[in-house]
Design an enzyme around this catalytic site. Structure first.
Site, PDB file in Angstrom:
ATOM      1  N   HIS A 100     -14.986  24.608 113.900  1.00 54.86           N
ATOM      2  CA  HIS A 100     -15.301  23.668 114.565  1.00 54.86           C
ATOM      3  C   HIS A 100     -14.910  22.613 113.596  1.00 54.86           C
ATOM      4  O   HIS A 100     -15.649  22.475 111.981  1.00 54.86           O
ATOM      5  CB  HIS A 100     -16.510  23.342 114.473  1.00 54.86           C
ATOM      6  CG  HIS A 100     -16.524  25.097 115.938  1.00 54.86           C
ATOM      7  ND1 HIS A 100     -16.364  25.136 116.944  1.00 54.86           N
ATOM      8  CD2 HIS A 100     -16.722  26.069 115.926  1.00 54.86           C
ATOM      9  CE1 HIS A 100     -16.680  25.712 117.650  1.00 54.86           C
ATOM     10  NE2 HIS A 100     -17.305  26.583 117.251  1.00 54.86           N
ATOM     11  N   ASP A 101     -14.271  21.163 114.646  1.00 52.90           N
ATOM     12  CA  ASP A 101     -14.815  19.970 113.385  1.00 52.90           C
ATOM     13  C   ASP A 101     -15.897  20.065 112.394  1.00 52.90           C
ATOM     14  O   ASP A 101     -15.419  18.775 111.551  1.00 52.90           O
ATOM     15  CB  ASP A 101     -14.750  19.256 115.022  1.00 52.90           C
ATOM     16  CG  ASP A 101     -15.153  19.014 116.060  1.00 52.90           C
ATOM     17  OD1 ASP A 101     -16.345  19.651 115.847  1.00 52.90           O
ATOM     18  OD2 ASP A 101     -15.947  17.939 116.361  1.00 52.90           O
ATOM     19  N   GLY A 146     -20.669  26.103 122.908  1.00 55.14           N
ATOM     20  CA  GLY A 146     -21.679  26.129 122.827  1.00 55.14           C
ATOM     21  C   GLY A 146     -22.504  27.487 122.819  1.00 55.14           C
ATOM     22  O   GLY A 146     -21.459  28.239 123.483  1.00 55.14           O
ATOM     23  N   HIS A 204     -14.397  30.366 123.871  1.00 55.20           N
ATOM     24  CA  HIS A 204     -15.276  31.489 123.610  1.00 55.20           C
ATOM     25  C   HIS A 204     -15.787  32.160 124.790  1.00 55.20           C
ATOM     26  O   HIS A 204     -15.891  31.824 125.592  1.00 55.20           O
ATOM     27  CB  HIS A 204     -17.150  30.757 122.791  1.00 55.20           C
ATOM     28  CG  HIS A 204     -16.015  29.934 121.884  1.00 55.20           C
ATOM     29  ND1 HIS A 204     -15.522  28.601 121.706  1.00 55.20           N
ATOM     30  CD2 HIS A 204     -17.004  29.861 121.139  1.00 55.20           C
ATOM     31  CE1 HIS A 204     -15.166  28.037 120.357  1.00 55.20           C
ATOM     32  NE2 HIS A 204     -16.597  29.103 119.623  1.00 55.20           N
ATOM     33  N   GLU A 231     -19.253  36.006 123.291  1.00 55.14           N
ATOM     34  CA  GLU A 231     -20.545  35.832 122.259  1.00 55.14           C
ATOM     35  C   GLU A 231     -22.038  35.974 122.397  1.00 55.14           C
ATOM     36  O   GLU A 231     -22.521  35.287 122.801  1.00 55.14           O
ATOM     37  CB  GLU A 231     -19.756  34.617 121.594  1.00 55.14           C
ATOM     38  CG  GLU A 231     -20.496  34.516 120.337  1.00 55.14           C
ATOM     39  CD  GLU A 231     -20.738  33.095 119.935  1.00 55.14           C
ATOM     40  OE1 GLU A 231     -20.234  32.097 120.982  1.00 55.14           O
ATOM     41  OE2 GLU A 231     -20.843  32.595 118.689  1.00 55.14           O
ATOM     42  N   HIS A 262     -14.047  34.974 119.449  1.00 57.75           N
ATOM     43  CA  HIS A 262     -15.415  36.440 119.768  1.00 57.75           C
ATOM     44  C   HIS A 262     -14.887  37.234 120.176  1.00 57.75           C
ATOM     45  O   HIS A 262     -14.433  38.300 119.550  1.00 57.75           O
ATOM     46  CB  HIS A 262     -16.862  35.445 119.545  1.00 57.75           C
ATOM     47  CG  HIS A 262     -17.371  34.244 118.712  1.00 57.75           C
ATOM     48  ND1 HIS A 262     -17.575  34.917 117.219  1.00 57.75           N
ATOM     49  CD2 HIS A 262     -17.308  32.812 118.868  1.00 57.75           C
ATOM     50  CE1 HIS A 262     -18.019  33.410 116.746  1.00 57.75           C
ATOM     51  NE2 HIS A 262     -17.316  32.298 117.306  1.00 57.75           N
ATOM     52  N   ASP A 305     -15.351  30.323 111.860  1.00 60.52           N
ATOM     53  CA  ASP A 305     -16.833  29.460 112.589  1.00 60.52           C
ATOM     54  C   ASP A 305     -16.866  28.048 112.295  1.00 60.52           C
ATOM     55  O   ASP A 305     -16.252  27.304 112.812  1.00 60.52           O
ATOM     56  CB  ASP A 305     -17.116  30.211 113.686  1.00 60.52           C
ATOM     57  CG  ASP A 305     -17.101  29.978 114.528  1.00 60.52           C
ATOM     58  OD1 ASP A 305     -16.787  28.881 115.161  1.00 60.52           O
ATOM     59  OD2 ASP A 305     -18.304  30.755 115.841  1.00 60.52           O
TER      60      ASP A 305
HETATM   61 ZN   LIG Z   1     -16.590  29.266 117.666  1.00 63.09          ZN
END
Ligand SMILES: [Zn+2]
Ligand SMILES: *[C@@H]1O[C@H](CO)[C@@H](O)[C@H](O)[C@H]1NC(C)=O
Ligand SMILES: *[C@@H]1O[C@H](CO)[C@@H](O)[C@H](O)[C@H]1NC(C)=O
Ligand SMILES: *[C@@H]1O[C@H](CO)[C@@H](O)[C@H](O)[C@H]1NC(C)=O
Ligand SMILES: *[C@@H]1O[C@H](CO)[C@@H](O)[C@H](O)[C@H]1NC(C)=O
Ligand SMILES: *[C@@H]1O[C@H](CO)[C@@H](O)[C@H](O)[C@H]1NC(C)=O
Ligand SMILES: *[C@@H]1O[C@H](CO)[C@@H](O)[C@H](O)[C@H]1NC(C)=O
Length: 552
Positions: free
Chosen positions: A153-154, A365, A395, A398, A423, A480
């Protein structure tokens, strides 16, 4: 006689796997499900398997009844070795030598761990980190060319230390304290008015001058930027608590990272950290939050994508072998469907404008508290209904909560044609989705440390990906949000996978397959993949040569 049969079987499997590189669809049958899910599937399978196979299987059962226990277990072991991820790779002579070195070290570390009962993958990463850093296997993994990071993630690709030591020391940096005791940051000049829900803005440069112990203060900032703590089990008693702090961190650092001059340096620094870790290509989930200038000017999402592209280009010029980045535009799964409709349209616009940089779309999220993919179906069907190809990288799964709407995200990801699954932690509980995803050759992006820190599983030997790895399901390893977890690049996660999921079974084949998977399952164009694979192979051969030459 028996070993002759085994040889035949092995060759047959190898032949099939070679075929499968030509016809991708046949592969899923050629490799594991055949032996895993059952012979009936094999014989009745649609992939035009050679008529020889049923005969061989009949022969096997004939031999099985006649062979000794020792032979029977040897055969079983052999089959499992072939099934596991990378089990069908044939190593070259030098790779075999390298593998011997690697496995000698690995066995020694495993034996030691069994004696002391201190095995890093079974411990919380925050406590295991020091031990991992002492491991020789880890040192080798750091040097290994790992290919691509496909799930990062950024806001969490750069060590938080850099934010504290570099970014908060820049001029015009302010912070404020919320009533909950969390921090927010803003670059501005002159000092802006007091925000709602926060103390007045405090200029850091001035504040530090008035402190007796700046190191102590800087350490407190670092604690605000990561989840790292001495007693994670106590600090984070459940998933809600750890997610609450996790989300807060993103809010805290957003004022730092999204300041335009920092934004550029942040991307560059992030690529540097991954490059140092021998990762040469990244696919970044990016929210494309508005980036601001000192005078308050705010940039749009196109500006952000362009900046990613420009910085990656400059970086590639200075770093031989670096391939680049792609962006997976992402929005939050707590927004209502009308907002997500807008972001799907934004994703389409961005993909049209930057077809080689914007790879697709994702929703991010916490799944347990967010909306399901199914809830968003109207929004997510927009591209297909317009004949527009917008790849999804969802995603999904998860979660620990089986049978809930969140848990069904995995099914929806399959139905919505997700290119990969982020995930897929719940996959083993959904055999039908599992089989279909496998047939479609949809890989799972496994992020071991993330799953442990966010409390889906505590002992990584019990992570469901251990099963995926043992059956040869296509997975890639990623990190991640490494910076928030106190990790860096991919090596820590590779260590957890190699030692924890793979145990004594995983060897250099597993690692090679994982690295190759990261390129194979990337969003690179075929022509880009070929070039990337070549670059990687050159580095791999150097790595293998070094490892093979290591003194015993
Ligand atoms: Zn992620
Ligand atoms: C922060 O890093 C940038 C390069 O990324 C460098 O030019 C700058 O001098 C550093 N600033 C501080 C305050 O360390
Ligand atoms: C700010 O405070 C108001 C009133 O106390 C509250 O309703 C609002 O949700 C808060 N906003 C944020 C971003 O915390
Ligand atoms: C400042 O704080 C750090 C970290 O708590 C500590 O190690 C150091 O000794 C302190 N320095 C002084 C001068 O007190
Ligand atoms: C965050 O930083 C503030 C300011 O130094 C400090 O008061 C607070 O204790 C820090 N939070 C954590 C979790 O350490
Ligand atoms: C604000 O700053 C940016 C970057 O320095 C500059 O490009 C822009 O022209 C400035 N805008 C205004 C309105 O001053
Ligand atoms: C998924 O793929 C199928 C078959 O190609 C297609 O009919 C369907 O519209 C696709 N769904 C989405 C959401 O793209």
């Amino acid at each position: 006689m028996v070993s002759f049969f085994l040889l035949l079987l092995t060759q047959l499997l190898e032949g099939l796997s070679k075929q499968s590189t030509v016809s991708g669809a046949a592969q899923r049958f050629a490799s594991i499900p055949s032996f895993n899910i059952g012979i009936s599937m094999l014989v009745g399978g649609p992939s035009g398997l050679p008529a020889l196979l049923p005969l061989l299987l009949a022969a096997m059962s004939f031999f099985c009844s006649a062979i000794s226990i020792d032979e029977a277990r040897k055969q079983l072991l052999m089959r499992e070795k072939i099934m596991q991820l990378g089990g069908q790779l044939v190593l070259k002579k030098e790779e075999e030598l390298a593998n011997e070195r690697l496995m000698a070290l690995k066995r020694a570390e495993m034996r030691q761990a069994m004696k002391t009962q201190k095995f890093p993958p079974s411990m919380h990463f925050f406590k295991a980190k020091n031990l991992i850093e002492k491991s020789e296997v880890f040192t080798i993994l750091k040097k290994m060319p790992k290919g691509a990071a496909l799930h990062v993630h950024d806001g969490s690709i750069v060590s938080m230390d850099w934010l504290v030591k570099n970014v908060t020391y820049r001029p015009h940096c302010h912070f404020c304290l919320t009533p909950k005791g969390t921090l927010m940051f803003k670059f501005a000049h002159p000092t802006p008015p007091t925000p709602a829900n926060c103390s007045e803005w405090i200029l850091l440069e001035k504040y530090r001058k008035g402190l007796q112990n700046v190191t102590e203060f800087d350490n407190s900032l670092l604690r605000n930027f990561t989840l790292m703590t001495k007693n994670p089990e106590v600090t984070y008693a459940n998933q809600n608590i750890v997610w609450s702090k996790f989300k807060t961190i993103f809010i805290t650092i957003s004022g730092l990272v999204n300041y335009a001059p920092v934004f550029r340096d942040y991307i560059f620094q992030g690529l540097e950290e991954f490059y140092q870790d021998n990762v040469f290509y990244l696919e970044l989930r990016a929210i494309l939050f508005p980036v601001y200038e000192l005078n308050g000017t705010i940039h749009n999402q196109e500006w952000s994508v362009r900046t990613y592209k420009e910085v990656a280009c400059v970086f590639a010029k200075k770093h031989p072998g670096f391939i680049g980045i792609k962006i997976i535009y992402s929005d939050h799964r707590f927004k209502d469907v009308s907002l997500i409709m807008k972001s799907v349209q934004t994703a389409m616009t961005l993909r049209t404008r930057f077809p080689r940089t914007v790879a697709g779309f994702d929703l991010v999220g916490r799944e347990d508290t967010g909306y399901s993919l199914y809830y968003y179906k109207e929004a997510l069907m927009i591209p297909a209904s317009q004949g527009f190809k917008l790849p999804y990288f969802f995603h999904a799964g998860e979660t620990d909560w089986q049978g809930t709407s969140m848990d069904r995200n995995l099914l929806d990801a399959l139905i919505l044609n997700s290119t990969r699954i982020g995930h897929g932690f719940a996959l083993s509980k959904h055999p039908a989705a599992w089989t279909n995803l496998w047939k479609k050759d949809i890989p799972i992006e496994v992020c071991p440390i993330s799953n442990q820190v966010l409390k889906l599983v505590s002992d990584l030997r019990n992570h469901p990906a251990a099963v995926l790895m043992a059956t040869g399901y296509p997975i890639v390893i990623s990190s991640d949000d490494p910076a928030i977890f106190g990790a860096k690049g991919l090596s820590y996660d590779f260590y957890e996978a190699f030692m924890g999921f793979g145990g004594m079974m995983a060897d250099l084949r597993t690692l090679k397959q994982l690295a190759m998977n990261s390129i194979k399952y990337s969003a690179l164009l075929d022509i880009e993949k070929k070039a990337a694979m070549k670059t990687w192979e050159k580095r791999w051969n150097n790595f293998v040569a070094d490892l093979a030459r290591r003194p015993k």
